[in-house]
Write a protein that holds these residues in place. Sequence first.
Motif, mmCIF file in Angstrom:
data_model
loop_
_atom_site.group_PDB
_atom_site.id
_atom_site.type_symbol
_atom_site.label_atom_id
_atom_site.label_comp_id
_atom_site.label_asym_id
_atom_site.label_seq_id
_atom_site.Cartn_x
_atom_site.Cartn_y
_atom_site.Cartn_z
ATOM 1 N N TYR A 114 58.917 -15.544 -11.589
ATOM 2 C CA TYR A 114 59.423 -14.335 -12.247
ATOM 3 C C TYR A 114 59.796 -13.280 -11.224
ATOM 4 O O TYR A 114 59.390 -13.334 -10.063
ATOM 5 C CB TYR A 114 58.363 -13.785 -13.208
ATOM 6 C CG TYR A 114 57.082 -13.409 -12.514
ATOM 7 C CD1 TYR A 114 56.120 -14.375 -12.218
ATOM 8 C CD2 TYR A 114 56.825 -12.092 -12.137
ATOM 9 C CE1 TYR A 114 54.960 -14.039 -11.558
ATOM 10 C CE2 TYR A 114 55.671 -11.750 -11.478
ATOM 11 C CZ TYR A 114 54.736 -12.726 -11.194
ATOM 12 O OH TYR A 114 53.582 -12.394 -10.519
ATOM 13 N N PHE A 115 60.578 -12.311 -11.716
ATOM 14 C CA PHE A 115 60.972 -11.177 -10.873
ATOM 15 C C PHE A 115 59.903 -10.096 -11.029
ATOM 16 O O PHE A 115 59.666 -9.613 -12.143
ATOM 17 C CB PHE A 115 62.347 -10.659 -11.325
ATOM 18 C CG PHE A 115 62.761 -9.374 -10.659
ATOM 19 C CD1 PHE A 115 63.120 -9.349 -9.323
ATOM 20 C CD2 PHE A 115 62.784 -8.187 -11.377
ATOM 21 C CE1 PHE A 115 63.502 -8.166 -8.717
ATOM 22 C CE2 PHE A 115 63.168 -6.999 -10.775
ATOM 23 C CZ PHE A 115 63.527 -6.984 -9.439
ATOM 24 N N ALA A 116 59.262 -9.718 -9.918
ATOM 25 C CA ALA A 116 58.189 -8.715 -9.996
ATOM 26 C C ALA A 116 58.766 -7.302 -9.890
ATOM 27 O O ALA A 116 58.720 -6.527 -10.840
ATOM 28 C CB ALA A 116 57.171 -8.960 -8.892
ATOM 29 N N THR A 117 59.322 -6.970 -8.759
ATOM 30 C CA THR A 117 59.934 -5.656 -8.536
ATOM 31 C C THR A 117 60.707 -5.704 -7.228
ATOM 32 O O THR A 117 60.425 -6.556 -6.382
ATOM 33 C CB THR A 117 58.872 -4.534 -8.456
ATOM 34 O OG1 THR A 117 59.484 -3.321 -8.041
ATOM 35 C CG2 THR A 117 57.763 -4.857 -7.476
ATOM 36 N N ASP A 118 61.645 -4.788 -7.039
ATOM 37 C CA ASP A 118 62.327 -4.741 -5.746
ATOM 38 C C ASP A 118 61.899 -3.517 -4.942
ATOM 39 O O ASP A 118 62.599 -3.081 -4.038
ATOM 40 C CB ASP A 118 63.849 -4.821 -5.900
ATOM 41 C CG ASP A 118 64.419 -3.650 -6.646
ATOM 42 O OD1 ASP A 118 63.629 -2.809 -7.116
ATOM 43 O OD2 ASP A 118 65.658 -3.568 -6.780
ATOM 44 N N SER A 119 60.703 -3.003 -5.283
ATOM 45 C CA SER A 119 60.122 -1.928 -4.476
ATOM 46 C C SER A 119 59.156 -2.587 -3.490
ATOM 47 O O SER A 119 58.273 -3.344 -3.903
ATOM 48 C CB SER A 119 59.388 -0.948 -5.387
ATOM 49 O OG SER A 119 58.309 -0.363 -4.719
ATOM 50 N N GLN A 120 59.342 -2.312 -2.199
ATOM 51 C CA GLN A 120 58.581 -3.025 -1.164
ATOM 52 C C GLN A 120 57.067 -2.959 -1.376
ATOM 53 O O GLN A 120 56.392 -3.994 -1.439
ATOM 54 C CB GLN A 120 58.933 -2.446 0.220
ATOM 55 C CG GLN A 120 58.244 -3.155 1.361
ATOM 56 C CD GLN A 120 58.424 -2.445 2.692
ATOM 57 O OE1 GLN A 120 58.886 -1.309 2.749
ATOM 58 N NE2 GLN A 120 58.052 -3.105 3.759
ATOM 59 N N PHE A 121 56.537 -1.755 -1.509
ATOM 60 C CA PHE A 121 55.079 -1.644 -1.636
ATOM 61 C C PHE A 121 54.612 -1.872 -3.064
ATOM 62 O O PHE A 121 53.465 -2.242 -3.292
ATOM 63 C CB PHE A 121 54.592 -0.317 -1.052
ATOM 64 C CG PHE A 121 54.746 -0.310 0.437
ATOM 65 C CD1 PHE A 121 53.943 -1.095 1.237
ATOM 66 C CD2 PHE A 121 55.750 0.424 1.037
ATOM 67 C CE1 PHE A 121 54.113 -1.146 2.607
ATOM 68 C CE2 PHE A 121 55.936 0.390 2.402
ATOM 69 C CZ PHE A 121 55.113 -0.404 3.191
ATOM 70 N N GLY A 122 55.508 -1.665 -4.014
ATOM 71 C CA GLY A 122 55.203 -2.031 -5.399
ATOM 72 C C GLY A 122 54.995 -3.535 -5.482
ATOM 73 O O GLY A 122 54.058 -4.026 -6.129
ATOM 74 N N TYR A 123 55.839 -4.267 -4.772
ATOM 75 C CA TYR A 123 55.741 -5.736 -4.739
ATOM 76 C C TYR A 123 54.435 -6.156 -4.054
ATOM 77 O O TYR A 123 53.729 -7.040 -4.554
ATOM 78 C CB TYR A 123 56.944 -6.306 -3.983
ATOM 79 C CG TYR A 123 56.955 -7.811 -3.901
ATOM 80 C CD1 TYR A 123 57.368 -8.592 -4.970
ATOM 81 C CD2 TYR A 123 56.534 -8.457 -2.748
ATOM 82 C CE1 TYR A 123 57.369 -9.974 -4.895
ATOM 83 C CE2 TYR A 123 56.536 -9.838 -2.662
ATOM 84 C CZ TYR A 123 56.960 -10.592 -3.731
ATOM 85 O OH TYR A 123 56.944 -11.960 -3.651
ATOM 86 N N ALA A 124 54.133 -5.487 -2.927
ATOM 87 C CA ALA A 124 52.888 -5.812 -2.198
ATOM 88 C C ALA A 124 51.687 -5.583 -3.096
ATOM 89 O O ALA A 124 50.762 -6.424 -3.145
ATOM 90 C CB ALA A 124 52.791 -4.959 -0.939
ATOM 91 N N ALA A 125 51.684 -4.470 -3.829
ATOM 92 C CA ALA A 125 50.566 -4.153 -4.716
ATOM 93 C C ALA A 125 50.460 -5.195 -5.829
ATOM 94 O O ALA A 125 49.359 -5.658 -6.174
ATOM 95 C CB ALA A 125 50.758 -2.764 -5.319
#
Lengths: 358, 204
Positions: free
Chosen positions: A234-245
């Motif tokens: 699935y697609f989580a997010t394209d925000s770098q730290f949002g994705y890391a979290a």
Amino acid sequence: MSFNAVLMVLFLSPPRVFSPDGTGKKLTVQISLPKEVQVQITSLQLVRECKTGEIDTLDILPFLKAYTDNDLNYKVEYRYKILAFSNGNLIHESEWSDFAKPKAEWFDTSKLPLFIVMILFTVIIIFYIFQARANKRLFLRPIAGLEAVNEAVGRATEMGRPIIFISGLSTISDIATIAALNILSHIAKRAGQFETRIIVPCYDPVVYTIAREMVKEAYTTIGRPDLFNGDDIYFATDSQFGYAAHVAARMVREKSATNFFMGYYFAESLILSETGASTGAIQVAGTDSVAQLPFFVVTCDYTLIGEELYAASAYLSRDPLLTGTIKGQDLAKLLLTVVIFGLSILSLFGVNLTLGLF
Amino acid sequence: MLQKRIPLLIVFITGIVMAVQYFVPHPVSQHIYDTSLKWDRAVASMAYILAIVSFLRFHTRRLKDKKYALYSTVSLVAFFTMVLVGFVLGTDERSLFQDIYKNMMVPLQATTFSLLAFFMSSAAYRAFRIRGLEATILMITAFVIIFGTTTIGNYVPYMNDIVEWIMAVPNLASKRGILIGVGLGVVATSIKIILGIERNWVGG
């Protein structure tokens, strides 16, 4: 000399106009003004006339020795003249230059060394592919990180916990991402054979669509299309730290047994891998991001360094054609090492030859 | 069979065209490159639609699961709020959309980023545990670099020169070694894909 004499307009020789490259879009105008005029200049204008009669005036910086006019049409001829001003008064006007066309070339000669190297490298790889086709056994040195892939999938199966696969935070135009997706395909096949769940949170929308199709195809190839669960890729997010979290949270909550970090990473690499290490998961990383390699080496059980990431697909599949490319790659590396070593020795004796390669 | 051959043929043709294009500065070649970039953007925008559908499906399904319901609710509320605010009130510099982004999204990202300081400490502890010769060399080198880049390090004779040498010689040499391998790996992978030898992306 009176002030009025200085302000008297001087008519001087035309500027030199030439094509700086073969893009067919640029013309460089060389500005050479007499010294007595140069000290007076407060602003400079370039007048451009197309052969069709269209005239434009360009304001340029007064201290420029040359100006490159961009976005021109290679089918049109242009000519230029220079106007120099002192406090708003015209003090110098050159004659018109000859008409010139931006040069449009079909080969960039400055890239010739690169072209030769590319052709040579391609020939070497194709030669080894034919060698592999002729059923010649090619030896590949064992790579611990790749040997561990099957072990890591087996561990997840034994523990009954999922595998988390991350294909990096770059786009599909990055070859590291493509290499990561190739590895995903192998891991998905292996995981499918053991009926182990594989979770692929994606950062980039294009990578997501491709990863989804690759996992689906991998399950179909092993004859288990029923195992494919669209919700796990699935697609989580394209925000770098949002994705890391998000990924860190999934690792902690799902208690994944195995984490794969393949592809290109940025500052989030340590957040991802250190969280994974704290959950006790076996971790295999592979990246060509030199800045992030130390973090993966420290926090992961196995790390594929640089080119090993690209060799992974061939290594895992043991497809003779793919292993042929690895042999070609190694020979090219050997040749390059010999060239670098030879040139370094020569430079110690004051002979600086770069062959236009470096 | 055709389902696999057509994509392989498209990749072969476009791969060769784009490789040749790199060496051709002519405006026609540049036009091909610009057009391909536009196509890339068009494909990416379509992929965004699929990605948003995936995002919504993922979180709406998790609403049923008590363990994840709260997190998914936050994600969905945040998503729809931003969409609504953006479409209704606009996204210019002084809009509510930008205010939410600057005052919520940016601090949240900075918070996650700042966690790196703690992760670095725990990773450094693990790396510097002396387990063998390599770990010992690593620890000594790291100590020299850390000490040399602090204020006290500046007062130690030759310390700056040692730090500079470590960074400029062994560190840079190993980096370049990796990068040369990466460069060759990139070309080899590209050739494999263009020639259709690597075909995992069409199902192997």
